[in-house]
Design an enzyme around this catalytic site. Structure first.
Site, mmCIF file in Angstrom:
data_model
loop_
_atom_site.group_PDB
_atom_site.id
_atom_site.type_symbol
_atom_site.label_atom_id
_atom_site.label_comp_id
_atom_site.label_asym_id
_atom_site.label_seq_id
_atom_site.Cartn_x
_atom_site.Cartn_y
_atom_site.Cartn_z
ATOM 1 N N GLY A 77 0.652 -1.317 0.270
ATOM 2 C CA GLY A 77 0.347 -0.007 0.406
ATOM 3 C C GLY A 77 0.513 1.365 -0.009
ATOM 4 O O GLY A 77 2.440 1.206 0.184
ATOM 5 N N ASP A 123 -4.685 0.886 12.397
ATOM 6 C CA ASP A 123 -5.870 0.455 13.163
ATOM 7 C C ASP A 123 -7.036 0.156 11.790
ATOM 8 O O ASP A 123 -7.427 -0.868 12.014
ATOM 9 C CB ASP A 123 -6.541 1.339 14.655
ATOM 10 C CG ASP A 123 -5.010 1.941 15.285
ATOM 11 O OD1 ASP A 123 -4.975 1.032 16.035
ATOM 12 O OD2 ASP A 123 -4.654 2.593 15.522
ATOM 13 N N ARG A 151 10.022 2.928 20.019
ATOM 14 C CA ARG A 151 11.164 4.737 20.260
ATOM 15 C C ARG A 151 10.792 5.188 21.708
ATOM 16 O O ARG A 151 11.370 6.052 21.993
ATOM 17 C CB ARG A 151 10.071 6.064 19.008
ATOM 18 C CG ARG A 151 9.754 5.111 17.625
ATOM 19 C CD ARG A 151 8.922 5.882 16.613
ATOM 20 N NE ARG A 151 9.635 5.446 15.549
ATOM 21 C CZ ARG A 151 8.542 5.803 14.081
ATOM 22 N NH1 ARG A 151 7.371 5.326 14.689
ATOM 23 N NH2 ARG A 151 8.872 4.740 13.352
ATOM 24 N N ARG A 153 10.921 3.566 24.383
ATOM 25 C CA ARG A 153 11.884 3.488 25.101
ATOM 26 C C ARG A 153 13.103 3.676 24.808
ATOM 27 O O ARG A 153 13.444 4.114 25.924
ATOM 28 C CB ARG A 153 11.636 2.051 24.996
ATOM 29 C CG ARG A 153 10.835 0.857 26.383
ATOM 30 C CD ARG A 153 10.851 -0.226 26.633
ATOM 31 N NE ARG A 153 10.258 -1.010 25.131
ATOM 32 C CZ ARG A 153 10.246 -1.396 24.049
ATOM 33 N NH1 ARG A 153 8.540 -0.613 24.971
ATOM 34 N NH2 ARG A 153 10.218 -2.138 23.436
ATOM 35 N N TYR A 170 4.769 2.624 27.915
ATOM 36 C CA TYR A 170 3.931 2.286 26.577
ATOM 37 C C TYR A 170 3.401 3.051 26.048
ATOM 38 O O TYR A 170 2.876 3.841 26.799
ATOM 39 C CB TYR A 170 2.453 1.052 26.633
ATOM 40 C CG TYR A 170 3.297 -0.535 27.636
ATOM 41 C CD1 TYR A 170 3.976 -1.127 26.594
ATOM 42 C CD2 TYR A 170 3.359 -0.990 28.193
ATOM 43 C CE1 TYR A 170 4.726 -2.687 26.628
ATOM 44 C CE2 TYR A 170 3.633 -2.320 28.660
ATOM 45 C CZ TYR A 170 4.431 -3.070 28.250
ATOM 46 O OH TYR A 170 4.593 -3.956 28.265
ATOM 47 N N HIS A 175 -1.927 3.834 16.388
ATOM 48 C CA HIS A 175 -0.868 4.008 15.487
ATOM 49 C C HIS A 175 -1.126 5.049 14.467
ATOM 50 O O HIS A 175 -1.352 5.204 13.607
ATOM 51 C CB HIS A 175 -0.306 3.559 14.687
ATOM 52 C CG HIS A 175 0.979 2.695 14.480
ATOM 53 N ND1 HIS A 175 2.111 3.260 14.499
ATOM 54 C CD2 HIS A 175 0.998 3.315 13.018
ATOM 55 C CE1 HIS A 175 2.854 3.647 13.841
ATOM 56 N NE2 HIS A 175 2.533 3.193 12.836
HETATM 57 P P1 NAD Z 1 6.501 1.810 -0.957
HETATM 58 O O1 NAD Z 1 5.537 2.509 -1.428
HETATM 59 O O2 NAD Z 1 7.779 1.029 -0.819
HETATM 60 O O3 NAD Z 1 6.437 -0.473 -1.226
HETATM 61 C C1 NAD Z 1 4.822 -0.161 -1.762
HETATM 62 C C2 NAD Z 1 4.420 -1.716 -2.206
HETATM 63 O O4 NAD Z 1 3.087 -2.748 -1.889
HETATM 64 C C3 NAD Z 1 4.641 -1.546 -3.378
HETATM 65 O O5 NAD Z 1 5.700 -2.424 -4.078
HETATM 66 C C4 NAD Z 1 3.215 -1.992 -4.644
HETATM 67 O O6 NAD Z 1 3.700 -3.023 -5.970
HETATM 68 C C5 NAD Z 1 2.750 -2.805 -3.332
HETATM 69 N N1 NAD Z 1 1.220 -2.688 -3.527
HETATM 70 C C6 NAD Z 1 0.093 -1.868 -3.609
HETATM 71 N N2 NAD Z 1 -0.279 -2.378 -3.535
HETATM 72 C C7 NAD Z 1 -0.790 -3.864 -4.111
HETATM 73 C C8 NAD Z 1 -1.902 -4.613 -4.153
HETATM 74 N N3 NAD Z 1 -3.585 -4.645 -3.998
HETATM 75 N N4 NAD Z 1 -1.645 -5.720 -4.220
HETATM 76 C C9 NAD Z 1 0.203 -6.146 -3.355
HETATM 77 N N5 NAD Z 1 1.194 -5.344 -3.744
HETATM 78 C C10 NAD Z 1 0.566 -3.624 -3.839
HETATM 79 O O7 NAD Z 1 5.372 1.179 0.465
HETATM 80 P P2 NAD Z 1 6.508 1.605 1.748
HETATM 81 O O8 NAD Z 1 7.249 2.415 2.929
HETATM 82 O O9 NAD Z 1 6.971 -0.217 1.623
HETATM 83 O O10 NAD Z 1 4.702 1.151 2.531
HETATM 84 C C11 NAD Z 1 3.938 0.084 2.575
HETATM 85 C C12 NAD Z 1 2.992 0.180 3.748
HETATM 86 O O11 NAD Z 1 3.524 0.433 5.702
HETATM 87 C C13 NAD Z 1 2.464 1.445 4.080
HETATM 88 O O12 NAD Z 1 0.527 1.622 4.344
HETATM 89 C C14 NAD Z 1 3.017 2.590 4.755
HETATM 90 O O13 NAD Z 1 2.433 4.017 5.307
HETATM 91 C C15 NAD Z 1 3.241 1.561 5.826
HETATM 92 N N6 NAD Z 1 4.017 2.158 7.033
HETATM 93 C C16 NAD Z 1 3.626 0.617 8.776
HETATM 94 C C17 NAD Z 1 4.490 1.177 9.250
HETATM 95 C C18 NAD Z 1 3.777 0.566 10.839
HETATM 96 O O14 NAD Z 1 4.370 1.378 11.802
HETATM 97 N N7 NAD Z 1 3.066 0.180 10.975
HETATM 98 C C19 NAD Z 1 6.035 1.815 9.526
HETATM 99 C C20 NAD Z 1 6.384 2.066 8.121
HETATM 100 C C21 NAD Z 1 5.201 1.975 7.036
#
Ligand code: NAD
Length: 311
Positions: A77, A123, A151, A153, A170, A175
């Protein structure tokens, strides 16, 4: 133990690296809608694996390739661009999760699989994944505020000159921008934070706590500003959660799972016992009145965002 990772961008690759390095997994399959990217990542990671634990890493070009997976990690995503909030990603990533989850569920054993959600806004994506997958809430687990708590901690460790391993503190709730620090329940070793500060003569006044809370909340923005994205922290957090599930460790982690029913149903991060069956119901820590109010505000914001997607 077979793990599937869906979405092999910056974060998915970091997650794959960290998972590979746990040594607890014998097979990792990578799927991305960009098949060339997934194949290239599998090649690179496969080469890296030859220096460490024996793990088979391959890219799969369709969802049949994830069959037999014990745990599926969703890291696909859109990510935040400089200046964007996690909530700004909402509509784009609703489409991504809605595309992925039914295809995953058509190819895994619903009685056994556990899904780890990483995609933001975390979430709401957990709520949507749980709804679409129809899995028990305990088996749809968002990394939640595991990273935010790490972060916190880290900052406290520097401030108090004590190892992060001895700090139980915590970040709870969303998020995202409304996350809150549960100062009331924080302990250093077996000692309440306030007692520790008194005994060690390292005061932590309200102004310092507010600055720390601000730094925790803004850490991702600063990293994105300087590095374009965040990946190492979340890779480590996802692998730690995975390890806890695989080894049935029953550690307390601040993960995000759906809780409550009807209009009160919401996913947010609270301390839960995590093991092979997934995450337990929340174990509510002590909170001040203002912390309880901040947590209720998180729930409201997450629920409002969920309602806005009309699912
Ligand atoms: P990115 O753009 O580098 O990679 C996203 C990947 O998802 C791409 O390779 C794309 O082709 C793929 N993709 C998109 N739609 C798809 C689908 N329908 N089916 C299969 N693959 C698909 O992005 P990123 O930096 O890797 O970030 C990915 C996600 O992780 C983002 O939503 C980001 O906000 C999230 N993230 C979460 C946290 C957390 O703490 N939860 C931390 C960092 C990033």
């Amino acid at each position: 133990m077979k793990i599937a990772i869906i979405g092999i961008g910056t974060v998915g690759s970091a997650v794959a690296t960290a998972v590979k390095n746990t040594g607890f997994v014998h097979e990792i399959v990578l799927f991305d809608r960009d098949a060339i990217r997934a194949r290239a990542a599998a090649e690179d990671l496969g080469h890296a694996a030859s220096f460490g634990f024996d793990v088979k890493i391959s890219a799969v070009s369709n969802y049949r390739g994830i069959r037999g997976s014990d745990i599926v990690i969703i890291s696909a995503g859109a990510n935040q661009k400089p200046g964007e909030t996690r909530t700004d990603l909402l509509n784009k990533n609703v489409a991504v999760i809605s595309d992925i989850v039914p295809r995953v569920m058509a190819n895994v054993d619903p009685k056994h699989v556990r899904i780890i959600v990483v995609t933001n806004p975390l979430d709401v994506m957990v709520m949507l994944t749980q709804k679409l997958s129809k899995l028990p809430a305990s088996r749809v687990i968002g990394t939640g505020t595991m990273l935010d708590s790490a972060r916190l901690r880290t900052i406290l460790s520097r401030q108090l000159s004590v190892s992060t391993q001895s700090i139980n503190a915590y970040v709870l709730g969303e998020h995202g921008d409304s996350s809150m620090v549960n100062w009331t329940s924080a302990t250093i070793g077996a000692v309440a934070l306030d007692d520790f500060c008194r005994q060690m003569k390292t005061p932590l006044p309200a102004t310092t706590r507010a600055t720390i809370e601000h730094r925790v909340r803004n850490a991702a923005y600063e990293i994105i500003q300087g590095r374009g994205a965040t990946w190492d922290g979340i890779g480590a957090a996802a692998a730690d959660l995975l390890r806890c599930i695989i080894n049935n460790e029953h550690r307390i982690l601040t993960v995000s799972c759906v809780n409550g029913a009807g209009a009160n149903m919401v996913a947010m991060s609270l301390p839960r016992v995590v093991g092979a069956d997934g995450a337990s119901a929340p174990i509510m820590p002590k909170m001040s009145a203002s912390e309880s109010a901040a947590l209720r505000k998180c729930a409201k914001i997450i629920r409002k965002n969920y309602d806005s997607i009309g699912k």
